[in-house]
Design an enzyme around this catalytic site. Structure first.
Site, PDB file in Angstrom:
ATOM      1  N   ASP A  34       0.768  -0.982   0.067  1.00  0.00           N
ATOM      2  CA  ASP A  34       0.112   0.007  -0.219  1.00  0.00           C
ATOM      3  C   ASP A  34       1.022   1.195  -0.108  1.00  0.00           C
ATOM      4  OD1 ASP A  34       0.919   0.417   2.592  1.00  0.00           O
ATOM      5  OD2 ASP A  34      -1.283  -0.048   3.323  1.00  0.00           O
ATOM      6  N   CYS A  35       0.323   2.382  -0.004  1.00  0.00           N
ATOM      7  CA  CYS A  35       1.400   3.590  -0.345  1.00  0.00           C
ATOM      8  C   CYS A  35       2.199   3.661   0.738  1.00  0.00           C
ATOM      9  CB  CYS A  35       0.500   4.705  -0.257  1.00  0.00           C
ATOM     10  SG  CYS A  35      -0.391   5.369   1.334  1.00  0.00           S
ATOM     11  N   SER A  36       2.009   3.533   2.090  1.00  0.00           N
ATOM     12  CA  SER A  36       3.044   3.598   3.022  1.00  0.00           C
ATOM     13  C   SER A  36       4.056   2.616   3.320  1.00  0.00           C
ATOM     14  CB  SER A  36       2.155   4.091   4.431  1.00  0.00           C
ATOM     15  OG  SER A  36       1.212   3.144   4.816  1.00  0.00           O
ATOM     16  N   SER A  54       0.931   6.480   6.651  1.00  0.00           N
ATOM     17  CA  SER A  54       1.232   7.884   6.013  1.00  0.00           C
ATOM     18  C   SER A  54       1.059   8.949   7.125  1.00  0.00           C
ATOM     19  CB  SER A  54       0.279   7.995   5.020  1.00  0.00           C
ATOM     20  OG  SER A  54      -1.202   7.835   5.397  1.00  0.00           O
ATOM     21  N   HIS A  93      -2.662   9.475   2.109  1.00  0.00           N
ATOM     22  CA  HIS A  93      -2.015   8.801   1.137  1.00  0.00           C
ATOM     23  C   HIS A  93      -0.538   9.586   1.016  1.00  0.00           C
ATOM     24  CE1 HIS A  93      -1.110   6.809  -2.863  1.00  0.00           C
ATOM     25  NE2 HIS A  93      -0.659   7.879  -3.320  1.00  0.00           N
ATOM     26  N   HIS A 105       4.193   6.047  -6.565  1.00  0.00           N
ATOM     27  CA  HIS A 105       3.509   5.745  -5.431  1.00  0.00           C
ATOM     28  C   HIS A 105       2.728   4.382  -5.934  1.00  0.00           C
ATOM     29  CE1 HIS A 105      -0.510   7.537  -6.793  1.00  0.00           C
ATOM     30  NE2 HIS A 105       0.403   7.187  -7.883  1.00  0.00           N
TER      31      HIS A 105
END
Length: 137
Positions: A34-36, A54, A93, A105
């Site tokens: 995932d993004c983080s 995040s 995000h 990303h």
């Protein structure tokens, strides 16, 4: 951040282009992000230890005015789910700024690790930037 270190971080991140997005992907996995977890993994590979989410990552490093963002800085965004919140809770995000008005990303939008333009979609959701390299953590 040194330009060379930023280039290495970005190059490393690009090696994962196309890797699937999965919300809540576990730290340390490289078959999905995932993004983080993506940001945490890529920076961790270069000795920069970041927290898992995040919102936690937003508290690390040095705040950077959006007009002064450099390659390798982290950009933070709100999301439709988080937009009603205030302060740090608004963040939903994180992405790596790679220059040329672009970010590296993974998100629900692209569904994989991807390069995206800030315009117009992400620019409207941009709420902050942090420099985590060459700053005390």
């Amino acid at each position: 951040m040194s330009l060379q270190k930023a280039k290495r971080i970005i190059k490393n991140g690009k090696e994962f282009l196309g890797t699937p997005y999965v919300f809540g992907a576990e730290s340390g996995r490289t078959d999905r992000f995932d993004c983080s977890s993506f940001v945490q993994y890529v920076y961790g590979a270069h000795g920069i230890i970041l927290p898992r989410t995040s919102r936690q990552q937003y508290l690390i490093g040095k705040s950077v005015p959006l007009t002064s963002v450099r390659r390798g800085d982290l950009l933070f965004f709100t999301t439709p789910k988080r937009a009603r919140y205030k302060g740090i809770h608004k963040i939903g995000h994180v992405a790596i700024f790679i220059g040329n008005n672009s970010i590296l990303h993974t998100s629900r939008v692209e569904k994989k690790v991807a390069i995206a333009s800030l315009e117009p979609y992400w620019r409207k959701k941009l709420i902050g930037a942090r420099r985590v390299v060459d700053t005390p953590l």
